[in-house]
Design a protein around this motif. Structure first.
Motif, short mmCIF file in Angstrom:
data_model
loop_
_atom_site.label_atom_id
_atom_site.label_comp_id
_atom_site.label_asym_id
_atom_site.label_seq_id
_atom_site.Cartn_x
_atom_site.Cartn_y
_atom_site.Cartn_z
N VAL A 62 42.76 36.73 26.61
CA VAL A 62 42.31 35.74 28.07
C VAL A 62 42.97 36.09 29.32
N HIS A 63 42.12 37.21 30.51
CA HIS A 63 43.42 38.02 31.31
C HIS A 63 43.10 36.97 32.98
N PRO A 64 44.50 36.23 32.95
CA PRO A 64 44.63 35.12 33.48
C PRO A 64 44.43 35.48 34.92
N GLY A 65 44.84 36.11 35.63
CA GLY A 65 44.94 36.86 36.74
C GLY A 65 44.12 37.97 36.67
N PRO A 66 44.08 38.34 38.67
CA PRO A 66 43.68 39.39 38.96
C PRO A 66 43.30 40.72 37.82
N LEU A 67 42.30 41.63 37.69
CA LEU A 67 42.76 42.49 36.70
C LEU A 67 42.98 43.32 37.53
N PRO A 68 43.38 44.65 36.69
CA PRO A 68 44.94 45.73 37.12
C PRO A 68 43.84 46.81 37.73
N PRO A 69 44.37 46.63 39.33
CA PRO A 69 43.77 47.97 39.98
C PRO A 69 43.02 49.28 39.52
N ALA A 70 42.32 50.10 40.00
CA ALA A 70 41.87 50.79 39.47
C ALA A 70 41.54 51.52 40.01
N VAL A 77 37.70 47.32 34.00
CA VAL A 77 37.83 46.58 33.27
C VAL A 77 38.03 47.38 31.68
N HIS A 78 38.07 49.04 31.64
CA HIS A 78 39.12 49.48 30.91
C HIS A 78 40.13 49.67 30.16
N ALA A 79 41.35 48.69 31.82
CA ALA A 79 42.54 48.59 31.61
C ALA A 79 42.72 47.11 30.49
N ALA A 100 29.33 43.59 37.93
CA ALA A 100 28.64 44.52 37.08
C ALA A 100 28.40 45.13 35.85
N VAL A 101 29.99 45.25 36.26
CA VAL A 101 30.48 45.98 34.91
C VAL A 101 31.06 44.97 33.99
N VAL A 102 31.68 44.00 34.28
CA VAL A 102 31.92 43.06 33.62
C VAL A 102 30.90 42.56 32.53
N GLU A 103 29.65 42.05 33.21
CA GLU A 103 28.70 42.19 32.85
C GLU A 103 27.45 43.31 31.64
N ARG A 104 27.92 44.34 31.72
CA ARG A 104 27.85 45.15 31.10
C ARG A 104 28.30 45.56 30.26
N SER A 105 29.55 45.10 29.88
CA SER A 105 30.40 45.53 28.83
C SER A 105 30.64 44.28 28.26
N ASP A 106 29.93 43.40 28.44
CA ASP A 106 30.00 41.60 27.34
C ASP A 106 31.55 41.02 27.20
#
Length: 149
Positions: A62-70, A77-79, A100-106
């Motif tokens: 579980v990623h607890p913080g902000p998503l990595p920058p890209a 999400v792929h990071a 939207a990307v998070v939802e599409r990626s399940d």
């Protein structure tokens, strides 16, 4: 529905448990169908695809913080997948394009962190990690989304 057996050098049932040798996880669709000794699950699922991994197989992170920058939401999400992450906190998904990307990626979206275990009937969110914590493979809702070359 395709069945896949994921077997690794070691298996860790939960976030806080120690690893055991010789166990595997059976995945059917987006769910865990069984967790048990490799020989038992191979015998019970003779037609299943078998993926063998070097490392410790356990619940996805579980990623607890902000998503990595890209550059794009998809790359962010792929990071996460490259880190063995299968769930993020809802508070960190504040951009419509990213959501939207998070939802599409399940990717699972959680209100808060909680202990995760590998159990029959549970969502098939798995990660295989090396001893130094590098991710070998990530499975989100039963789909292999990352495999280190």
């Amino acid at each position: 529905m395709a069945t896949t057996i994921h077997a690794a050098t070691l298996l860790r049932h939960g976030s806080d448990g120690g690893p055991v040798a010789g166990w595997a996880v059976v995945v059917s669709g987006d769910r865990i169908a069984a967790v048990g000794p490799v020989d038992d699950v191979l015998g019970a699922h003779p037609g299943a695809r078998v993926r063998r991994w070097a490392g410790t197989l356990g619940p996805g992170r579980v990623h607890p913080g902000p998503l990595p920058p890209a550059a794009t939401p998809r790359e962010r999400v792929h990071a996460l997948f490259r880190l063995g992450v299968t769930a993020v906190l809802a508070a960190q998904i504040d951009e419509p394009g990213l959501r939207a990307v998070v939802e599409r990626s399940d990717v699972a979206v959680l209100a808060d962190t909680r202990p995760v275990t590998l159990a029959p009937g549970g969502r098939a969110d798995l990660a295989v990690l090396t001893d130094d914590g590098r991710c070998v493979a990530t499975v989100v809702a039963g789909r292999l989304v990352h495999r280190r070359a």
